[in-house]
Design a protein around this motif. Structure first.
Motif, PDB file in Angstrom:
ATOM      1  N   TYR A 160      -6.413  10.502  -2.300  1.00  0.00           N
ATOM      2  CA  TYR A 160      -5.055  10.000  -2.075  1.00  0.00           C
ATOM      3  C   TYR A 160      -4.731   8.870  -3.037  1.00  0.00           C
ATOM      4  CZ  TYR A 160      -0.789   8.686   0.265  1.00  0.00           C
ATOM      5  OH  TYR A 160       0.527   8.436   0.529  1.00  0.00           O
ATOM      6  N   GLU A 178      -0.936   8.043  -3.562  1.00  0.00           N
ATOM      7  CA  GLU A 178       0.499   7.810  -3.422  1.00  0.00           C
ATOM      8  C   GLU A 178       1.343   8.605  -4.413  1.00  0.00           C
ATOM      9  OE1 GLU A 178       2.555   4.954  -1.350  1.00  0.00           O
ATOM     10  OE2 GLU A 178       1.137   6.122  -0.178  1.00  0.00           O
ATOM     11  N   ARG A 203       1.286  13.343  -1.207  1.00  0.00           N
ATOM     12  CA  ARG A 203       2.027  13.250   0.064  1.00  0.00           C
ATOM     13  C   ARG A 203       1.858  14.512   0.918  1.00  0.00           C
ATOM     14  NH1 ARG A 203       2.523   9.507   2.435  1.00  0.00           N
ATOM     15  NH2 ARG A 203       4.427  10.142   3.449  1.00  0.00           N
ATOM     16  N   THR A 240      -4.041  -0.809  -1.663  1.00  0.00           N
ATOM     17  CA  THR A 240      -2.615  -0.771  -1.343  1.00  0.00           C
ATOM     18  C   THR A 240      -2.133   0.668  -1.213  1.00  0.00           C
ATOM     19  OG1 THR A 240      -2.260  -2.866  -2.499  1.00  0.00           O
ATOM     20  CG2 THR A 240      -0.322  -1.483  -2.139  1.00  0.00           C
ATOM     21  N   ALA A 289      -3.187   2.253   2.105  1.00  0.00           N
ATOM     22  CA  ALA A 289      -2.746   1.574   3.329  1.00  0.00           C
ATOM     23  C   ALA A 289      -1.696   2.401   4.067  1.00  0.00           C
ATOM     24  CB  ALA A 289      -2.213   0.184   3.009  1.00  0.00           C
ATOM     25  N   HIS A 290      -0.750   2.978   3.346  1.00  0.00           N
ATOM     26  CA  HIS A 290       0.275   3.813   3.973  1.00  0.00           C
ATOM     27  C   HIS A 290      -0.350   5.033   4.639  1.00  0.00           C
ATOM     28  CE1 HIS A 290       2.842   7.447   3.663  1.00  0.00           C
ATOM     29  NE2 HIS A 290       3.649   6.674   4.359  1.00  0.00           N
ATOM     30  N   ALA A 291      -1.294   5.639   3.957  1.00  0.00           N
ATOM     31  CA  ALA A 291      -1.950   6.832   4.502  1.00  0.00           C
ATOM     32  C   ALA A 291      -2.727   6.500   5.769  1.00  0.00           C
ATOM     33  CB  ALA A 291      -2.871   7.443   3.452  1.00  0.00           C
ATOM     34  N   GLU A 302      -2.011   4.123   7.935  1.00  0.00           N
ATOM     35  CA  GLU A 302      -1.017   3.945   9.006  1.00  0.00           C
ATOM     36  C   GLU A 302      -0.526   5.283   9.537  1.00  0.00           C
ATOM     37  OE1 GLU A 302       2.133   1.472   7.546  1.00  0.00           O
ATOM     38  OE2 GLU A 302       0.782  -0.211   7.151  1.00  0.00           O
ATOM     39  N   GLU A 303      -0.242   6.204   8.627  1.00  0.00           N
ATOM     40  CA  GLU A 303       0.256   7.519   9.038  1.00  0.00           C
ATOM     41  C   GLU A 303      -0.796   8.287   9.836  1.00  0.00           C
ATOM     42  OE1 GLU A 303       2.440  11.236   6.857  1.00  0.00           O
ATOM     43  OE2 GLU A 303       2.691   9.229   5.997  1.00  0.00           O
TER      44      GLU A 303
END
Length: 141
Positions: free
Chosen positions: A7, A9, A14, A60, A63-65, A67-68
């Protein structure tokens, strides 16, 4: 066992994230998020500064992954490695007993991917585990 996901971003990662989260939830296994980057050669202070910056970018990016995945009830492990992405994914899959490795594709032709050295193309040759290549959807590009 686990599901291992490369991953970064990028648009290709995605749809791969969505697929990996779905599979991890279905199998009841943790999702291992891998960000691999090998800084340009050399040692010394400049190399170390570059490596620290790339590591921070990797943390960084995932981090989004994280959370998801957590929102979907999937446990996560993060691996930010100073290795070329394909090698980082293969090694993470071995460490975490990966059922398979999930990566996104950029929609390149097979010839262009082979010429440019895409991660998915390299994985198909390096990995002793199944590799799931998730294409970029029409609305993701």
């Amino acid at each position: 066992m686990s599901i291992v996901l490369g991953y970064d971003e990028s648009p290709g990662s995605r749809p791969a994230l969505a697929t990996a989260i779905s599979l991890a939830a279905r199998f009841g296994e943790p999702l291992v998020l891998v960000y691999g980057v090998e800084p340009p050669g050399g040692m010394g202070e400049e190399f170390q500064a570059h490596q620290r910056a790339l590591t921070e970018i990797g943390r960084t990016a995932v981090a989004h992954a994280v959370e998801e995945a957590q929102a979907a009830g999937v446990a996560t492990v993060v691996e930010v490695l100073s290795q070329k992405p394909a090698q980082a994914l293969v090694e993470a899959a071995h460490r975490h007993d990966g059922r398979f490795i999930v990566v996104g594709t950029r929609g390149e032709s097979p010839l262009r991917g082979a010429f440019l050295g895409s991660v998915s193309h390299k994985l198909l040759h390096l990995s002793d585990r199944p590799v799931l290549c998730v294409p970029v959807g029409g609305d993701e590009a």
